[in-house]
Design an enzyme around this catalytic site. Structure first.
Site, PDB file in Angstrom:
ATOM      1  N   VAL A 122      53.584 -30.632  22.298  1.00 18.11           N
ATOM      2  CA  VAL A 122      53.043 -29.321  21.951  1.00 18.11           C
ATOM      3  C   VAL A 122      51.535 -29.524  22.121  1.00 18.11           C
ATOM      4  CG1 VAL A 122      52.759 -27.584  20.143  1.00 18.11           C
ATOM      5  CG2 VAL A 122      54.950 -28.776  20.393  1.00 18.11           C
ATOM      6  N   PRO A 123      50.989 -29.068  23.254  1.00 15.90           N
ATOM      7  CA  PRO A 123      49.673 -29.529  23.713  1.00 15.90           C
ATOM      8  C   PRO A 123      48.454 -28.956  22.988  1.00 15.90           C
ATOM      9  CG  PRO A 123      50.542 -27.907  25.229  1.00 15.90           C
ATOM     10  CD  PRO A 123      51.622 -28.150  24.209  1.00 15.90           C
ATOM     11  N   CYS A 124      48.305 -29.339  21.737  1.00 16.71           N
ATOM     12  CA  CYS A 124      47.140 -28.889  20.969  1.00 16.71           C
ATOM     13  C   CYS A 124      45.839 -29.442  21.555  1.00 16.71           C
ATOM     14  CB  CYS A 124      47.297 -29.269  19.499  1.00 16.71           C
ATOM     15  SG  CYS A 124      47.564 -31.023  19.206  1.00 16.71           S
ATOM     16  N   HIS A 125      45.926 -30.532  22.326  1.00 20.62           N
ATOM     17  CA  HIS A 125      44.729 -31.106  22.939  1.00 20.62           C
ATOM     18  C   HIS A 125      44.134 -30.175  23.995  1.00 20.62           C
ATOM     19  CE1 HIS A 125      48.095 -32.384  25.515  1.00 20.62           C
ATOM     20  NE2 HIS A 125      47.223 -32.407  26.521  1.00 20.62           N
TER      21      HIS A 125
END
Length: 163
Positions: A122-125
């Protein structure tokens, strides 16, 4: 719940889940404790490990193993929205808040982003400041920068492809 740990370019990746899906992925700068590695992994955890190793090797840009994170309804909504941010791109917190229907919720969106239990997948970056700055990352800004460079979102230092 089963857990596995493996070494990555960013430290030790720990994956936890059950037959319903992966509930947590994190990265730490610590040594592997053999007691945390289980020999019989449930399928979602085994798939997550394989796919994350492929990601680090540059062979994978998306993930398709079952996810089962625990969070509030609002957090789940934000995490679902994060899944729509494509590999190699970034989005600002403000833009994400607008996509969710309330730009005034930017702080709540940022807080939910920071509580994401499924690191990388889950690409919070991929969420950055409106000015293109690499703001806040639970794993450390150096990891966020590495991930964005790995995905090709960093054109050069602190210059990002905004979508």
């Amino acid at each position: 719940m089963t857990t596995t740990v493996f070494e990555s370019p960013l430290g030790l990746v720990r994956i936890t889940g059950d037959e319903h899906g992966v509930s947590a992925i994190s990265c730490k700068d610590v040594s592997i404790n053999e007691n945390t590695i289980e020999s019989k992994l449930v399928e979602p955890v085994r798939l997550a490990e394989m796919q994350l190793k492929e990601y680090f090797a540059g062979l994978r840009q998306s993930f398709d193993f079952p996810l089962n994170p625990v969070g509030t309804v609002f957090q789940q909504t934000v995490w679902k929205a994060l899944l729509t941010v494509p590999f190699g791109t970034t989005l600002s917190y403000l833009t994400l808040s607008r996509q969710l229907g309330d730009e005034k919720a930017i702080r709540a969106v940022a807080a939910a982003n920071g509580r994401n239990p499924l690191w990388i997948v889950v690409p919070c970056h991929r969420i950055i400041g409106s000015d293109g700055s690499l703001t806040g990352y639970a794993g450390g800004l150096w990891r966020k920068q590495w991930l964005l460079e790995h995905e090709g979102a960093l054109i050069k230092s602190n210059q990002l492809s905004l979508f």
